[in-house]
Design an enzyme around this catalytic site. Structure first.
Site, PDB file in Angstrom:
ATOM      1  N   GLU A 147      32.951 -53.685  48.397  1.00 26.94           N
ATOM      2  CA  GLU A 147      33.999 -54.703  48.496  1.00 26.94           C
ATOM      3  C   GLU A 147      34.007 -55.430  49.843  1.00 26.94           C
ATOM      4  O   GLU A 147      33.993 -56.655  49.869  1.00 26.94           O
ATOM      5  CB  GLU A 147      35.351 -54.047  48.198  1.00 26.94           C
ATOM      6  N   SER A 187      39.804 -50.297  50.201  1.00 27.44           N
ATOM      7  CA  SER A 187      38.865 -50.019  49.108  1.00 27.44           C
ATOM      8  C   SER A 187      37.456 -50.365  49.556  1.00 27.44           C
ATOM      9  O   SER A 187      37.211 -51.473  50.011  1.00 27.44           O
ATOM     10  CB  SER A 187      39.193 -50.871  47.890  1.00 27.44           C
ATOM     11  N   ARG A 222      39.147 -60.769  44.088  1.00 29.56           N
ATOM     12  CA  ARG A 222      38.544 -60.553  45.414  1.00 29.56           C
ATOM     13  C   ARG A 222      37.470 -61.614  45.705  1.00 29.56           C
ATOM     14  O   ARG A 222      36.407 -61.301  46.257  1.00 29.56           O
ATOM     15  CB  ARG A 222      37.906 -59.151  45.495  1.00 29.56           C
TER      16      ARG A 222
HETATM   17  N1  EPU Z   1      41.962 -43.570  40.378  1.00 25.76           N
HETATM   18  C1  EPU Z   1      41.418 -42.312  40.184  1.00 25.76           C
HETATM   19  N2  EPU Z   1      41.009 -41.615  41.288  1.00 25.76           N
HETATM   20  C2  EPU Z   1      41.144 -42.107  42.545  1.00 25.76           C
HETATM   21  C3  EPU Z   1      41.703 -43.395  42.750  1.00 25.76           C
HETATM   22  C4  EPU Z   1      42.113 -44.102  41.635  1.00 25.76           C
HETATM   23  O1  EPU Z   1      41.284 -41.850  39.077  1.00 25.76           O
HETATM   24  O2  EPU Z   1      40.787 -41.385  43.480  1.00 25.76           O
HETATM   25  C5  EPU Z   1      42.478 -44.290  39.207  1.00 25.76           C
HETATM   26  C6  EPU Z   1      43.997 -44.123  39.152  1.00 25.76           C
HETATM   27  O3  EPU Z   1      44.345 -43.043  38.374  1.00 25.76           O
HETATM   28  C7  EPU Z   1      44.456 -45.407  38.536  1.00 25.76           C
HETATM   29  C8  EPU Z   1      43.373 -46.395  38.857  1.00 25.76           C
HETATM   30  O4  EPU Z   1      42.272 -45.662  39.378  1.00 25.76           O
HETATM   31  O5  EPU Z   1      44.516 -45.308  37.149  1.00 25.76           O
HETATM   32  C9  EPU Z   1      43.854 -47.421  39.837  1.00 25.76           C
HETATM   33  O6  EPU Z   1      44.156 -46.802  41.076  1.00 25.76           O
HETATM   34  P1  EPU Z   1      45.114 -47.475  42.159  1.00 25.76           P
HETATM   35  O7  EPU Z   1      46.339 -47.955  41.507  1.00 25.76           O
HETATM   36  O8  EPU Z   1      45.246 -46.566  43.307  1.00 25.76           O
HETATM   37  O9  EPU Z   1      44.318 -48.795  42.571  1.00 25.76           O
HETATM   38  P2  EPU Z   1      42.792 -49.035  42.854  1.00 25.76           P
HETATM   39  O10 EPU Z   1      42.151 -49.658  41.665  1.00 25.76           O
HETATM   40  O11 EPU Z   1      42.194 -47.793  43.378  1.00 25.76           O
HETATM   41  C10 EPU Z   1      43.243 -51.485  43.709  1.00 25.76           C
HETATM   42  C11 EPU Z   1      42.851 -52.337  44.893  1.00 25.76           C
HETATM   43  C12 EPU Z   1      43.635 -51.908  46.138  1.00 25.76           C
HETATM   44  C13 EPU Z   1      45.121 -52.085  45.854  1.00 25.76           C
HETATM   45  C14 EPU Z   1      45.477 -51.234  44.608  1.00 25.76           C
HETATM   46  C15 EPU Z   1      46.906 -51.442  44.181  1.00 25.76           C
HETATM   47  C16 EPU Z   1      40.541 -53.022  44.521  1.00 25.76           C
HETATM   48  C17 EPU Z   1      39.119 -52.871  44.951  1.00 25.76           C
HETATM   49  N3  EPU Z   1      41.431 -52.243  45.133  1.00 25.76           N
HETATM   50  O12 EPU Z   1      42.863 -50.146  44.021  1.00 25.76           O
HETATM   51  O13 EPU Z   1      43.280 -52.791  47.213  1.00 25.76           O
HETATM   52  O14 EPU Z   1      45.911 -51.686  46.952  1.00 25.76           O
HETATM   53  O15 EPU Z   1      44.633 -51.620  43.480  1.00 25.76           O
HETATM   54  O16 EPU Z   1      47.036 -52.707  43.624  1.00 25.76           O
HETATM   55  O17 EPU Z   1      40.835 -53.858  43.667  1.00 25.76           O
HETATM   56  C18 EPU Z   1      41.782 -53.042  49.043  1.00 25.76           C
HETATM   57  O18 EPU Z   1      41.334 -54.035  48.462  1.00 25.76           O
HETATM   58  O19 EPU Z   1      41.329 -52.670  50.165  1.00 25.76           O
HETATM   59  C19 EPU Z   1      42.849 -52.271  48.428  1.00 25.76           C
HETATM   60  C20 EPU Z   1      43.348 -51.170  48.990  1.00 25.76           C
END
Ligand code: EPU
Length: 343
Positions: A339, A243, A169
Site C-alpha cells: 500500500e 496498512s 487508495r
Molecule cells: N482482519 C483479520 N485479521 C487481521 C486484520 C483484519 O481477519 O489481523 C479482518 C477483520 O476481521 C475484518 C477485516 O479484516 O473483517 C477488516 O479489518 P479492519 O476493519 O481492521 O480493516 P482493514 O481492512 O484491516 C482498512 C484500511 C485501514 C482502515 C480500516 C478501517 C486498507 C488497506 N486499510 O483496514 O486503513 O483504518 O480499513 O476502515 O484499506 C491505512 O490505510 O493505513 C489504514 C490503516
C-alpha cells in the site's frame, strides 16, 4: 528558506527506516514553492537532482543510503472558511496542516464529514494522493477542490474532485499525473447536518454495546479513536506506516471458492464480478500474525500492519514483505500488493 544537506530521513518517516536526503528544504508558503523550482532549474548545484515532496512521512517507505533528491517538506498552513450556507461550510486548509488537527477542529465546530477519519497520521496534503479512508469514508467524499502547483508550467491551478479521479487508495497524483502536481491547499465541504454512525462493523458494534443510538460528533470521534487504538500501533512506540498491504480485489469465482473452504472469511462484494477481501484476514490465516522476519514483525493486533521492532533496514523490510507475499500466495493464490509508496 534554507537548503539543508544530508538530512536524516528517520526523523521524517513514521517507519523510522531510510538513509539521508541529499538536500532538504522546508516550504512554508506558495511563494517559497515557486521560488525553489526556479532555484532547482537555474542553479547548477541542484539542476540534475529531482525534487521530491514529503508530507507527514506516514505512508511512505524510504530506502537506505543517500537518496539523491531535493526533498521539500510542505508546511503550508491555513484554515479558512470560504463559503457557508445553512447546510454546509467550505473550508480551505493548507497542505502542511496536521490531518488530525483539522479533524479535531471540524468536530469542535460541529461539522460532520471527517470524524470517521480521526487520528489518521499524516498531513492534509497527503490525503488526496492516495484518497485516504477509514470506516467507510474516504477523503474524496468531502473534497470539493484541490489546489496544486503544476511544476510542468510553473503555475498554480485548482483541480475539481472529478479531475482527481479518486479510487480505492488511488488518484491521478499516484498515476497519470505522478510528479506533476504539488498539493498546496485542499477545499473540503463539511456538513452542518446531524452526523450518522459510520456504517462499519466495528463502529456499529461499539455503539450497540454502549446502547447509543444518536451519538454526537464527539462520540463518533471517541469511538474511532478507541477502535483505532485497539488495533493499530502508535508509530511513536512501534514505528509503522499503517496498512502495509491493500485489500485485494478478486473475481467473484475465486471469492465463492474461498467462502466454501473458509467459513469465517469476510468478503465485501463490490459488483457482480468483483469482491474485496481483507488482506489482514489472508495474512492472519496464513498463520503470520505476530510473526517476525528479522527486525520486522506482523503486528499482533492487526495482521495488515508491519512494525519496525528495532532499527530495521530497508532490506529487512523488503525481505519481510516478499516472504509474506509468497506465503499468502502459496496458500490462497492471491498476490498482495503493497500500500505505501516506496522511494
Ligand atoms: N482482519 C483479520 N485479521 C487481521 C486484520 C483484519 O481477519 O489481523 C479482518 C477483520 O476481521 C475484518 C477485516 O479484516 O473483517 C477488516 O479489518 P479492519 O476493519 O481492521 O480493516 P482493514 O481492512 O484491516 C482498512 C484500511 C485501514 C482502515 C480500516 C478501517 C486498507 C488497506 N486499510 O483496514 O486503513 O483504518 O480499513 O476502515 O484499506 C491505512 O490505510 O493505513 C489504514 C490503516
Amino acid at each position: 528558506m534554507e537548503i539543508q544537506e544530508y538530512v536524516d530521513i528517520k526523523n521524517y518517516s513514521t517507519f523510522k527506516i531510510g538513509g539521508q536526503f541529499r538536500y532538504f528544504v522546508v516550504i512554508s508558503s506558495i511563494e517559497e514553492l515557486s521560488q525553489i523550482y526556479v532555484i532547482a532549474r537555474e542553479d547548477v548545484k541542484y539542476k540534475n537532482t529531482p525534487i521530491f515532496i514529503l508530507g507527514g512521512g506516514s505512508n511512505i517507505v524510504f530506502s537506505d543510503g543517500v537518496i539523491n533528491v531535493v526533498a521539500l517538506k510542505i508546511e503550508i498552513k491555513g484554515f479558512e472558511i470560504i463559503n457557508e450556507t445553512d447546510e454546509y461550510l467550505d473550508i480551505r486548509v493548507g497542505a502542511g496542516e496536521n490531518w488530525d488537527d483539522f479533524v479535531k477542529r471540524s468536530v469542535e465546530m460541529n461539522l460532520s464529514g471527517v470524524e470517521a477519519m480521526s487520528i489518521i497520521p499524516g498531513t492534509v496534503g497527503a490525503g488526496p494522493v492516495q484518497n485516504v479512508g477509514a470506516y467507510g469514508v474516504e477523503v474524496k467524499d468531502i473534497i470539493l477542490n484541490v489546489e496544486v502547483f503544476d511544476k510542468n508550467i510553473n503555475e498554480f491551478k485548482i483541480l475539481s474532485n472529478l479531475d482527481c479521479k479518486f479510487g480505492y487508495r488511488d488518484s491521478i497524483f499516484k498515476n497519470e499525473e505522478k510528479d506533476r502536481y504539488i498539493i498546496t491547499y485542499v477545499i473540503y465541504r463539511l456538513s452542518k447536518k446531524e452526523p450518522r454512525i459510520p456504517n462499519y462493523p466495528d463502529v456499529l458494534k461499539y455503539f450497540a454495546d454502549k446502547n447509543l443510538l444518536n451519538p454526537s460528533l464527539e462520540n463518533i470521534r471517541e469511538a474511532i479513536i478507541f477502535i483505532r487504538n485497539s488495533k493499530l500501533p502508535d508509530f511513536r512506540r512501534l514505528p509503522n506506516v499503517g496498512s502495509f498491504f491493500k485489500n485485494p480485489i478478486i473475481e467473484n469465482i475465486l471469492a465463492d471458492k474461498l467462502k466454501e473452504n473458509y467459513l469465517n472469511i469476510k468478503i465485501f462484494p463490490i459488483d457482480e464480478n468483483y469482491s474485496k477481501i481483507p488482506a489482514g484476514w489472508l495474512i492472519e490465516n496464513a498463520e503470520l500474525k505476530g510473526k517476525s522476519f528479522g527486525n520486522i514483525s506482523v503486528y499482533d493486533k492487526s495482521a495488515l500492519v508491519l512494525v519496525n521492532n528495532n532499527n530495521a533496514s530497508f532490506d529487512d523490510l523488503i525481505y519481510a514483505k516478499n516472504e509474506i507475499i509468497k506465503i499468502v500466495f502459496d496458500k490462497f493464490k492471491i498476490t498482495l500488493e503493497q500500500e505505501p509508496e516506496i522511494v
